[in-house]
Design a protein around this motif. Structure first.
Motif, short mmCIF file in Angstrom:
data_model
loop_
_atom_site.label_atom_id
_atom_site.label_comp_id
_atom_site.label_asym_id
_atom_site.label_seq_id
_atom_site.Cartn_x
_atom_site.Cartn_y
_atom_site.Cartn_z
N THR A 253 0.85 -1.18 0.00
CA THR A 253 0.00 0.00 0.00
C THR A 253 0.89 1.24 0.00
O THR A 253 1.96 1.22 0.61
N SER A 255 0.76 5.60 0.49
CA SER A 255 0.08 6.88 0.73
C SER A 255 0.86 7.92 -0.08
O SER A 255 2.05 8.10 0.13
N PRO A 306 -8.20 1.33 -0.82
CA PRO A 306 -8.01 -0.11 -0.94
C PRO A 306 -7.40 -0.71 0.32
O PRO A 306 -6.70 -0.03 1.08
N ARG A 324 -9.54 6.89 -1.99
CA ARG A 324 -9.31 8.06 -1.15
C ARG A 324 -8.66 9.23 -1.89
O ARG A 324 -7.94 10.03 -1.28
N LYS A 334 -4.00 13.94 -2.91
CA LYS A 334 -3.39 12.79 -2.25
C LYS A 334 -4.33 11.60 -2.44
O LYS A 334 -5.54 11.77 -2.65
N VAL A 336 -4.52 6.89 -1.86
CA VAL A 336 -3.93 5.64 -1.38
C VAL A 336 -3.96 4.65 -2.53
O VAL A 336 -4.98 4.52 -3.23
N THR B 182 2.06 10.65 7.12
CA THR B 182 1.27 9.42 7.03
C THR B 182 1.44 8.68 8.34
O THR B 182 2.56 8.39 8.75
N ILE B 204 -4.21 -4.00 6.37
CA ILE B 204 -4.21 -2.68 7.02
C ILE B 204 -5.44 -1.96 6.48
O ILE B 204 -5.96 -2.33 5.43
N PRO B 206 -6.63 1.86 5.37
CA PRO B 206 -6.04 3.19 5.13
C PRO B 206 -7.00 4.32 5.44
O PRO B 206 -7.08 5.29 4.68
N SER B 240 -0.69 18.06 5.88
CA SER B 240 -1.56 17.18 5.08
C SER B 240 -1.36 15.77 5.61
O SER B 240 -0.25 15.23 5.54
N THR B 242 -2.48 11.60 6.13
CA THR B 242 -3.18 10.37 5.76
C THR B 242 -3.03 9.43 6.95
O THR B 242 -1.91 9.15 7.37
N THR B 244 -3.71 5.79 8.79
CA THR B 244 -4.02 4.39 8.53
C THR B 244 -4.00 3.59 9.83
O THR B 244 -3.40 4.00 10.81
#
Lengths: 364, 364, 364, 364
Positions: A253, A255, A306, A324, A334, A336, B182, B204, B206, B240, B242, B244
Motif C-alpha cells: 500500500t 500513501s 483499498p 481516497r 493525495k 492511497v 502518514t 491494514i 487506510p 496534510s 493520511t 491508517t
C-alpha cells in the motif's frame, strides 16, 4: 498455439516458486527447465524445495518431474527452453554477469532481479507505460554482439502501486512535479524466511534496506524516452519515499501526496483525474496479453479502501487499486494506492513483460 | 503529601480503565470516584467491567471496592473528588454539556474527549508546548461564572508523535512551513471492541474516521498564542495527513516530511536538528512532574527504529521517539516518529495535564 | 549484601539478551562477564549485538561497557565471575562439552540449554518442585573430580505451563495417571530470527521440531526421586503432547486433559483442585528468593482466560496462570494453562535456579 | 440445465455474503432473492451492505440489482425462489420459528443456523457421512403437514475438521471410543465484526462461547441411524473438546487424540489408517455434486502441515486436510486436522447439502 518452453532461474526461491505457480496453466508458456544453486542441482524439483514450497498447497504437476539444474551453467539450458525468467538470489555483480552469460548463449533473460535495472541499454519495463523502451534491445544486442539473447528487467515492486496512475496523468497532459510517498509493504517482498515473526507481531518496521532509493530513482528511468538507442531518464517527478514493513502477507500500500507541474488554473480536478484513470488503457490491453488486466487502474469509491487482503487480487492481481483521492492541503491531491507485490510487482509482472516481448516478436 | 481524590468519568470504557490503571500508584492522585453510564451505575466496579477489564491482568485494589455512579449526575461527585478525568464516550454535544455541568458544580474536568477541543477558552494542552495556554482558564471561569470548576483538554493521540519535536524546532528558531504526514496507528486508539480482527489480520485499513481532520487542524491551536484571554491559532505549519490503521496494539508511528519556513541558507542541518531535539526540555521537566519524561524527545540511531513494540514504553511511554532523520528530496527533511497512543497520547497525557494544573495551583 | 559477579555465555543471542535484561537490577547478581562466539569476541557488547538488541529499547548500562569474550575459552572467565548462565546456541555435544569445561575450571554453570537435561547426575530444576534434586550435585562433582564447578539445568519452556499445577496435585495426594496436552506456543521460543513472519500471518504451524518429545519425557525426570545420588525417573503421568506455534510474542498456552490415578471415589472435586492450587507454596516462596512468585499458581475465574498478552506477566512472569478448570467427558478434568516462556520458561527460570543454588550455599 | 432460483436469508451478514459469493457462478443454483432484517429491506443489495462487503473485492453482478426483502415475511419469497439458504442471525427461537414459517409456505430451508440442529426430524447433514438421514424429511413434512417445504441443517464448523476422517475409520471397521480435541479456530467463524483485534494481536483466546458443547454433542447425531423416521443418536465416540480462537482469517485446525473401541490386536496401524483415508469416497463423489471435493480427505506428508493459510483451499475449500498422524502414548493415535470453516464449515457446506437434496429430487 503450442506453448513456448521456458526456464526459471532461481527456481527454488520464493520468487522462483511464484513463477512456477503462476505459469501453471499459462496459455503461451510452459516451464520445462528449472535451475538453482549447485546445492539443489541434480535433485528432483519437489525434493529440492522440500518443506519449503510456499505458494499454495502443491507444486504444479508439470514441474514435479523436472530435475533442478545448476543455474551457473547457462549452456545446460540450451535446447531446453526458448528464454528464461530470472529470479536469481545472489550478489548483484554475480547476477549481472550470469544474466549476460545466458544472453550470450542466445537465451533471452526476463529478469526480476535489480542487478540490470540501471544498465543503460536494458529496458526496465512496465508494459502499460514504457513498451517503447523495447527499442533499446536492438542496441543492446548489437553492443554485446548477441544474436538472439538479451536482458529485459522489471522495476521494484514498491513502484507498482502508483506508477501506472501517475503515468496515466502525465500522458493525459497533467505532468507531476513532485511526490511524497509512504509505503506499507507486505512481508512476502522480503522473500523467505525474510522478516522474522518477532518483528511483525504487534509491530511495524519503518525501514527496508535499499527500498527508498529504488522507489525514488527507478521512476525516472521508467518514464524516460529512447534517444539514439538509449534511454534518457525523465527529470520529474521528484519522489521522496519512506518505506515501511507491515504484517501483511501480500499487497503493498502507498500513501501518496503529489503536486502537478502546471499553473493553478490548468491543474486537473478530482473528477478529471478519476476520468483519466477510468479511461486509461494501453498496449497490453490492446494486444490482449494473457496476464494484462482489463482495467490497469481500478478506483474504489468506499472511504476505507483499498485494503491489501480485500483488493490485492483485483484483475488477477495485476491492477493498481486506488482509493481516497482527495485534495491535499500541502500539494494538490493525495490518494492511497495498492498493488499485489508478488503478482504485478514481481512474477506476474515479469510474465507480462515476457508476453509483451513474445507479442512483439522478440522470441521468434 | 496527601494524595488528592480524583474521579474518572467513563470509568468502564477502555480509556477510563487506562486512567484507573495508570493512577494505581500515583504519588499525587488517588481514584476515589468512578462514574459511567446509568447501565453500570450501582454496580461495584469489578462487576461493571466483568470480562472486559482490558488493561493488564487485574483491577487495582483501590478501585475494586468503588461503586460505579451515574456519570450524568455531576452533583453525585461533590465531596467525593477534587476534580475528574473525563473519558466519556457519548455524542460530542452531550459530552460538551456534561463536562460544563461538572465545571459548573465546581469540579474541574481534565478531559480526554474531543468535544471541547475547539471551545475557544478551553486550553488543549501538551504541557511541554503550550503551558502558557493555562492563562485562558481564568477567562473561561469568568465567562461562565464558574468559581472553581473549569475544563482543560488534550489533543488527539495522532499528533503526539511529532508535535513536541516540531515545537522544539520552532522554538529553536526553525519555523516549519508545511508537512506531509502518514500515520500507522495502533488498534487501541479505536477503543474496545474497536477494530474487527477480520480487518487486522493480513491487512491494514487506510482510513480512520475524522482522524485526518483532527491531525491537520489541532496543531494550529496547540501552537497558538494567548491574546486577550483567548487562544489565537497559529497559521503554520500546514499539515496534510493520511491516517491508517495497522495491526499493532499500542504505539502510533508517523512518517513525516517537512519544509522549513526559512531561506535555504538559514535552514538547519541534520546535526543542528538532532542537537535541538537532544537538548529540548520544558516546564514539566523543570517542575519534575511525576509523569513527565526526563527526555521528551528520544532519538534512536539504529536505521530501523523507532518500532512500536520496542520503543513505545521509552520514558514510561511519555517520550516522542524519533529515528531515520534524513534529507528529503522534495522538502527539507524527513523522519519517523512514534509515541505511545494510550499513555502519552491518552490517559497518561491527561494525567500529565492534571499534574501541571496541580503544580500551577489550579486545584488549590 | 554485595552482589555476586556472574557471566552469561551466549550473551548475544536472544536468551542471552534476556538474561542480561532480567539481571539489570537484580539484588543478588551482577553481570560482569559476557561471552559469545569467536565472531563477536573482542567487540564491545553493544557493537556485538548492533541492530539485534531485541529485549526492550535499550541495553542495560552495566553491560554497555563489557567486552565480549570467546565463550569457547572457559579460562577467560576465571576471576571474572563466580558462576555463569549458559544460553549457548550450538550443537548439543559441543554445549555439553563446553559446559563441562567451565565446571572443570571451577565455574558452576546454570544452563538454559537442553544438552545436559538427560545427564544422570545433572538436576533439571523447577525450584518449586524438585529442589531436593540439588542433592545429586555432590555426586556430580565427585564423579568428575570437580571442586567448585557443577552443571544444573532447567527443563523445556513448554512444560512450565502445567508442571507446577500437576505437581501440586500429586503432592496433595492426587496422583496423575495420564494427560493429553496441546500447546499453543509463542514465537519468542524459537529465538531470533526464528519463525518467519510468512508463517505467522493468517496462519499457525502445528509442529515444533523436538518439542513434543521433550514435553512428554522431561516431566518424568522432574518428578523423579534422588536415590543413591542419582535421579530415578517417575513412571507417571504418561503425557501425549501436540505442540503448535501461534502468532504470539511471549506466553505459551496449553490445553490439558488429565486422568487421576485414583479410584473414582477418591478423585478430587473441582473445588478441591482449586483449593490445592490456591494454597500451593514451596521452598522458593519460603526462602523468599527474589525471582520467586508469591503465588506460583494463579487461577483466573473469567471464562475466557488465561490469555497470553493479558496474563503472561502475572507475578513478574513467574506464575502458572490457569483457567477454565472443568470436568472432562473423556478423562477427569481439563483446564487451560499459561506461562511466560521467556521469563518462567527460560531466563528468569534460570535465574530462580541460581537463586536457589545461592540460598543453598552452592556458590559459597 | 436451467439454474434453479434460490434465495438467501440473512443475506447482508457475513455468512449470507459468503453464500452470495460462492453461488456467483454455480452451475445449478442462481441467487434471485435476498432477504434480511427490516432495516435493510427495500434497499438495493449493494446499498444494504455498504462498506461492509467482506468477501473479496466486489459484489457479484447477479445480486447487484436485487432489492433486499424483509426476511420476516416468508410470503414475499413465494414465486421468487425454489428454496432458501438460511444464514439468519437472530435468537434461536426466532430462527426456528421463521425457518418453519418458510417451510410451511412450501419453501425448503437449507440452514446454516444452529437453531434446528437438535430438532428430532431435521437432518444435520454432512453429505459424505449421513446422506441416509434425508429419510427423515418425509416424516418431518408429514408431522407438520407441510407439502413441499422442509428444513435441513448443517452442523457446527468446528466438527468439519475431523468428522469425515473419523467416519471413514468407523465405516472401515475401526470404531472410535473416545477423543480429546483442542481446536484453533479462525476469526471468520465469529462473523463480523466478531472478535476484536485487541484480542487477536499478540494473543489467543482459549474460549468460544457454546462451541465446546456443540463440538462434543453434534457428532453423535451425525453418526446416528434413522429408525422409524427418526434419528437415533450414536453412543460413541465420547468427545472432550477445548475450543480456542487464534489470529487466522479462515481455517479451523484441530489437534486430535483418539482411542479405538477395539481390542489391541484389532486396532489399525498407521498405514491402515492412511489407506482408509486415501480411499475414502462417498455419495457426493459418486453423484459428482458440483461442490463435492474429489478427495474428501487429503493427507499431507510434510511434518509441519496442515497449515491454515496454505491448506484451507485444498479441493476448493471442501477437503479435510490431515497431517502428523502418529502413535499416541495415551490413546492409540493422534493427528492434526484442518478444514475451511467458511467453505466446508459454513456456506459451501450448505451448498453441498442443497446439491445433495437437488440430486435426490427434494426440489422437484
Amino acid at each position: 498455439m503450442e506453448r513456448i518452453n521456458v526456464g526459471v532461474l532461481g527456481a527454488t526461491g520464493m520468487v522462483g516458486q511464484r513463477y512456477i505457480k503462476l505459469l501453471e496453466n499459462h496459455p503461451w508458456f510452459k516451464v520445462t527447465y528449472v535451475a538453482a544453486s549447485p546445492r539443489s542441482a541434480g535433485k528432483l524439483y519437489p525434493e529440492a524445495v522440500k518443506n519449503r514450497w510456499l505458494i499454495g498447497a502443491d507444486i504444479p504437476d508439470d514441474v514435479k518431474n523436472l530435475t533442478v539444474q545448476d543455474a551457473n551453467e547457462p549452456k545446460l539450458a540450451l535446447g531446453k527452453c526458448r528464454f528464461v525468467f530470472s529470479a536469481l538470489e545472489m550478489g548483484k555483480d554475480e547476477i549481472k554477469a550470469l544474466e549476460a552469460a545466458y544472453a550470450a548463449e542466445g537465451i533471452p533473460v526476463v529478469s526480476n532481479a535489480s542487478a540490470n535495472r540501471w544498465t543503460e541499454d536494458v529496458p526496465m519495463l512496465i508494459p502499460e507505460i514504457n513498451y517503447s523502451h523495447l527499442d533499446v534491445i536492438a542496441e543492446q544486442k548489437k553492443h554485446h554482439g548477441w544474436d538472439k539473447g538479451f536482458v529485459a528487467v522489471k522495476p521494484n515492486c514498491s513502484l507498482q502501486t502508483y506508477m501506472i496512475p501517475i503515468f496515466a496523468l502525465i500522458k493525459a497532459g497533467y505532468p507531476v512535479k513532485r511526490m511524497t510517498v509512504t509505503t506499507l509493504q507486505a512481508v512476502s517482498g522480503a522473500g523467505y524466511p525474510g522478516v522474522s515473526s518477532f518483528d511483525m507481531i504487534d509491530n511495524i518496521v519503518p525501514f527496508i534496506g535499499g527500498e527508498e532509493e529504488k522507489t525514488e530513482k527507478e521512476c525516472l528511468k521508467i518514464l524516460g524516452t529512447v534517444q539514439n538507442g538509449k534511454i534518457e531518464n525523465a527529470s520529474e517527478p521528484v519522489v521522496s519515499a519512506t518505506c515501511t514493513r507491515v504484517p501483511v502477507i501480500d499487497g503493498h500500500t502507498a500513501s501518496v501526496n503529489l503536486e502537478f507541474d502546471l499553473p493553478e488554473d490548468k491543474k486537473p480536478s478530482i473528477e478529471q483525474i478519476l476520468k483519466v484513470w477510468e479511461e486509461f488503457t494501453s498496449l497490453p490491453q490492446e494486444l490482449k496479453l494473457p496476464s494484462a488486466p482489463e482495467h490497469p487502474i481500478v478506483y474504489r469509491e468506499e472511504e476505507n479502501r483499498p485494503q491489501p487482503r480485500r483488493d490485492r487480487d483485483t484483475e488477477k492481481g495485476m491492477a493498481c487499486v486506488i482509493g481516497r483521492l482527495r485534495k491535499c492541503s500541502v500539494f494538490d491531491v493525495k490518494f492511497v494506492a495498492l498493488s499485489h507485490n508478488t503478482k504485478r510487482g514481481a512474477a506476474l509482472g515479469g510474465i507480462l513483460n515476457a508476453e509483451l516481448l513474445k507479442a512483439k516478436g522478440f522470441f521468434d
